[in-house]
Design a protein around this motif. Structure first.
Motif, PDB file in Angstrom:
ATOM      1  N   GLN A 132       0.815  -1.224   0.000  1.00 25.69           N
ATOM      2  CA  GLN A 132       0.000   0.000   0.000  1.00 25.69           C
ATOM      3  C   GLN A 132       0.844   1.268   0.000  1.00 25.69           C
ATOM      4  N   VAL A 133       2.060   1.161   0.497  1.00 29.70           N
ATOM      5  CA  VAL A 133       2.921   2.360   0.617  1.00 29.70           C
ATOM      6  C   VAL A 133       4.231   2.082  -0.133  1.00 29.70           C
ATOM      7  N   PRO A 134       4.171   1.975  -1.485  1.00 28.32           N
ATOM      8  CA  PRO A 134       5.368   1.565  -2.231  1.00 28.32           C
ATOM      9  C   PRO A 134       6.499   2.592  -2.185  1.00 28.32           C
ATOM     10  N   GLU A 135       6.163   3.820  -1.800  1.00 34.33           N
ATOM     11  CA  GLU A 135       7.207   4.853  -1.744  1.00 34.33           C
ATOM     12  C   GLU A 135       8.167   4.654  -0.563  1.00 34.33           C
ATOM     13  N   LYS A 136       7.827   3.741   0.347  1.00 33.83           N
ATOM     14  CA  LYS A 136       8.710   3.501   1.501  1.00 33.83           C
ATOM     15  C   LYS A 136       9.287   2.086   1.425  1.00 33.83           C
ATOM     16  N   GLU A 137      10.428   1.915   2.079  1.00 32.21           N
ATOM     17  CA  GLU A 137      10.985   0.565   2.162  1.00 32.21           C
ATOM     18  C   GLU A 137      10.633   0.000   3.542  1.00 32.21           C
ATOM     19  N   ILE A 138       9.924  -1.104   3.534  1.00 32.76           N
ATOM     20  CA  ILE A 138       9.498  -1.701   4.808  1.00 32.76           C
ATOM     21  C   ILE A 138      10.424  -2.873   5.144  1.00 32.76           C
ATOM     22  N   ILE A 139      11.084  -2.766   6.283  1.00 30.12           N
ATOM     23  CA  ILE A 139      11.963  -3.852   6.735  1.00 30.12           C
ATOM     24  C   ILE A 139      11.107  -4.755   7.624  1.00 30.12           C
ATOM     25  N   LEU A 140      10.953  -5.999   7.175  1.00 29.23           N
ATOM     26  CA  LEU A 140      10.002  -6.896   7.836  1.00 29.23           C
ATOM     27  C   LEU A 140      10.645  -7.715   8.946  1.00 29.23           C
ATOM     28  N   PHE A 141       9.814  -8.146   9.869  1.00 27.88           N
ATOM     29  CA  PHE A 141      10.224  -9.058  10.938  1.00 27.88           C
ATOM     30  C   PHE A 141       9.425 -10.350  10.728  1.00 27.88           C
ATOM     31  N   ASN A 142       9.817 -11.442  11.431  1.00 26.76           N
ATOM     32  CA  ASN A 142       9.165 -12.713  11.082  1.00 26.76           C
ATOM     33  C   ASN A 142       8.066 -13.174  12.056  1.00 26.76           C
ATOM     34  N   GLY A 143       7.377 -12.225  12.708  1.00 26.38           N
ATOM     35  CA  GLY A 143       6.269 -12.611  13.589  1.00 26.38           C
ATOM     36  C   GLY A 143       5.010 -12.918  12.785  1.00 26.38           C
ATOM     37  N   PHE A 144       4.077 -13.584  13.432  1.00 30.41           N
ATOM     38  CA  PHE A 144       2.817 -13.920  12.727  1.00 30.41           C
ATOM     39  C   PHE A 144       1.710 -14.257  13.719  1.00 30.41           C
ATOM     40  N   CYS A 145       0.494 -14.184  13.223  1.00 30.16           N
ATOM     41  CA  CYS A 145      -0.665 -14.580  14.028  1.00 30.16           C
ATOM     42  C   CYS A 145      -0.900 -16.064  13.796  1.00 30.16           C
ATOM     43  N   THR A 146      -0.898 -16.812  14.895  1.00 30.22           N
ATOM     44  CA  THR A 146      -1.041 -18.270  14.790  1.00 30.22           C
ATOM     45  C   THR A 146      -2.442 -18.669  14.310  1.00 30.22           C
ATOM     46  N   THR A 147      -3.378 -17.750  14.333  1.00 34.89           N
ATOM     47  CA  THR A 147      -4.736 -18.060  13.866  1.00 34.89           C
ATOM     48  C   THR A 147      -4.899 -17.657  12.391  1.00 34.89           C
ATOM     49  N   HIS A 148      -4.666 -16.394  12.073  1.00 35.73           N
ATOM     50  CA  HIS A 148      -4.890 -15.929  10.696  1.00 35.73           C
ATOM     51  C   HIS A 148      -3.933 -16.582   9.683  1.00 35.73           C
ATOM     52  N   LYS A 149      -2.715 -16.889  10.145  1.00 39.68           N
ATOM     53  CA  LYS A 149      -1.734 -17.436   9.199  1.00 39.68           C
ATOM     54  C   LYS A 149      -2.132 -18.823   8.696  1.00 39.68           C
ATOM     55  N   ARG A 150      -3.020 -19.480   9.426  1.00 39.33           N
ATOM     56  CA  ARG A 150      -3.369 -20.859   9.053  1.00 39.33           C
ATOM     57  C   ARG A 150      -4.335 -20.942   7.868  1.00 39.33           C
ATOM     58  N   VAL A 151      -4.928 -19.819   7.499  1.00 41.78           N
ATOM     59  CA  VAL A 151      -5.874 -19.852   6.365  1.00 41.78           C
ATOM     60  C   VAL A 151      -5.085 -20.104   5.077  1.00 41.78           C
ATOM     61  N   THR A 152      -5.584 -21.017   4.227  1.00 40.90           N
ATOM     62  CA  THR A 152      -4.853 -21.345   2.992  1.00 40.90           C
ATOM     63  C   THR A 152      -5.583 -20.807   1.766  1.00 40.90           C
ATOM     64  N   VAL A 153      -4.804 -20.708   0.680  1.00 37.58           N
ATOM     65  CA  VAL A 153      -5.362 -20.275  -0.602  1.00 37.58           C
ATOM     66  C   VAL A 153      -6.438 -21.271  -1.058  1.00 37.58           C
ATOM     67  N   GLU A 154      -6.203 -22.555  -0.777  1.00 35.37           N
ATOM     68  CA  GLU A 154      -7.177 -23.589  -1.177  1.00 35.37           C
ATOM     69  C   GLU A 154      -8.508 -23.341  -0.472  1.00 35.37           C
ATOM     70  N   GLU A 155      -8.453 -22.903   0.767  1.00 38.48           N
ATOM     71  CA  GLU A 155      -9.707 -22.628   1.492  1.00 38.48           C
ATOM     72  C   GLU A 155     -10.449 -21.444   0.862  1.00 38.48           C
ATOM     73  N   VAL A 156      -9.684 -20.474   0.365  1.00 36.84           N
ATOM     74  CA  VAL A 156     -10.325 -19.329  -0.303  1.00 36.84           C
ATOM     75  C   VAL A 156     -11.038 -19.828  -1.562  1.00 36.84           C
TER      76      VAL A 156
END
Ligand code: 13P
Ligand code: SF4
Length: 300
Positions: free
Chosen positions: A157-181
């Motif tokens: 959403q903000v391509p004008e900035k460089e976002i340095i990512l960390f490796n945390g995640f939500c144990t609930t939302h991350k489990r949703v798969t593309v196949e389920e979509v």
């Protein structure tokens, strides 16, 4: 159960207490709350409230945020062990290392983090205002902690900035798969798929709308569509269905249940009010430092 509810209402009055509940709470807990909302709305309510006691039905970091914003109030977390695994994934030491590697970058910290991590960050954000917060900063480079998926969404959403990512995640939302979509789209044709940005970028890519908990609710309320597949925690369906009797809501995945958000029962709320438990305690020094990061967020 009526006895428990009556007693909760009696004690609320007696202690001048307010019950705040996150949208992911059990339906019966949402029903007795004075206010139900997402983490941003609840932070604001906690700050504005005139109550002496806040009973926070949510997870630990949310009650901590309420305490930081209202240090003079007694803030209670009814289920002592209701934590957020994502909030445990980043430490102050991680921030120090990231700052050393990227000295020109600002540290933006998702509210799903401890008070100590907030105190070591430049500004907080929630999923409702993350894009706005990142855009508001003068820095070109942003260290975003701890949620990698929300960080990736912001980067798009903000391509004008460089976002340095960390490796945390939500144990609930991350489990949703593309196949389920794909399965959900085929099962309920013409339904709009609305997902939380804590889902993976692959899932987000396939959705019709991406938004925080409150934004998903708002979208479904306003939409003229009739069917919605909800890609966030199951608790939001309670309110959505109650307020939109003419619309149909489906949960995108049966895995979308946060066990920590379901720990608070009505009996826990009653116990909290009877015994003033479990009180959130944060040192004055930490409150002072973390307040800055949260308050800057509320002012963006
Ligand atoms: P919201 O900021 O959308 O309330 O999300 C909080 C949370 O824990 C999401 O999993
Ligand atoms: Fe934490 Fe995810 Fe539960 Fe939200 S849904 S409280 S981010 S584990």
């Amino acid at each position: 159960m009526k006895k428990v509810i009556d007693r909760i209402f009696f004690l609320k009055k007696q202690h001048n207490a307010v019950v705040l509940a996150h949208n992911y709470q059990l339906p019966e807990v949402q029903d007795i709350a004075d206010f139900v909302g997402d983490s941003f709305a609840l932070s604001k309510k906690a700050k504005e409230s005139k109550a002496d006691v806040i009973v926070f039905c949510g997870v630990h970091f949310m009650a901590e945020s309420a305490k930081i914003l209202s240090p003079k109030k007694t803030v209670l977390l009814p289920a002592r062990d209701a934590g957020c695994p994502m909030a445990e994934m980043v430490t102050v030491h991680d921030i120090e290392q990231l700052r050393e590697a990227h000295p020109d970058a600002a540290v933006v910290c998702y509210v799903n983090s401890s008070a100590a991590v907030k105190a070591a960050s430049d500004i907080c954000c929630t999923s409702s205002n993350a894009v706005r917060v990142v855009r508001s900063l003068p820095n070109k480079r942003i260290i975003f902690i701890p949620d990698e998926n929300l960080g990736s969404y912001i980067a798009k959403q903000v391509p004008e900035k460089e976002i340095i990512l960390f490796n945390g995640f939500c144990t609930t939302h991350k489990r949703v798969t593309v196949e389920e979509v794909d399965t959900a789209r085929n099962a309920v044709p013409n339904a709009k798929i609305l997902v939380h940005p804590e889902c993976t970028p692959q899932v987000v890519e396939k959705a019709d709308y991406v938004g925080s908990t409150a934004q998903i609710i708002d979208y479904a309320n306003r939409s003229t569509d009739e069917k919605f597949i909800i890609g966030t925690e199951q608790g939001v369906l309670h309110w959505l269905q109650a307020k939109n009797q003419n619309k149909k809501f489906y949960l995108l995945s049966q895995k979308l249940i946060c066990p920590n958000m379901k720990k608070t029962t009505l009996k826990d709320v009653l116990n909290a009010l009877e015994n003033m438990t479990y009180e959130i305690q944060i040192s004055e020094q930490e409150i002072e430092k973390a307040y800055g990061a949260l308050d800057r967020m509320l002012n963006v």
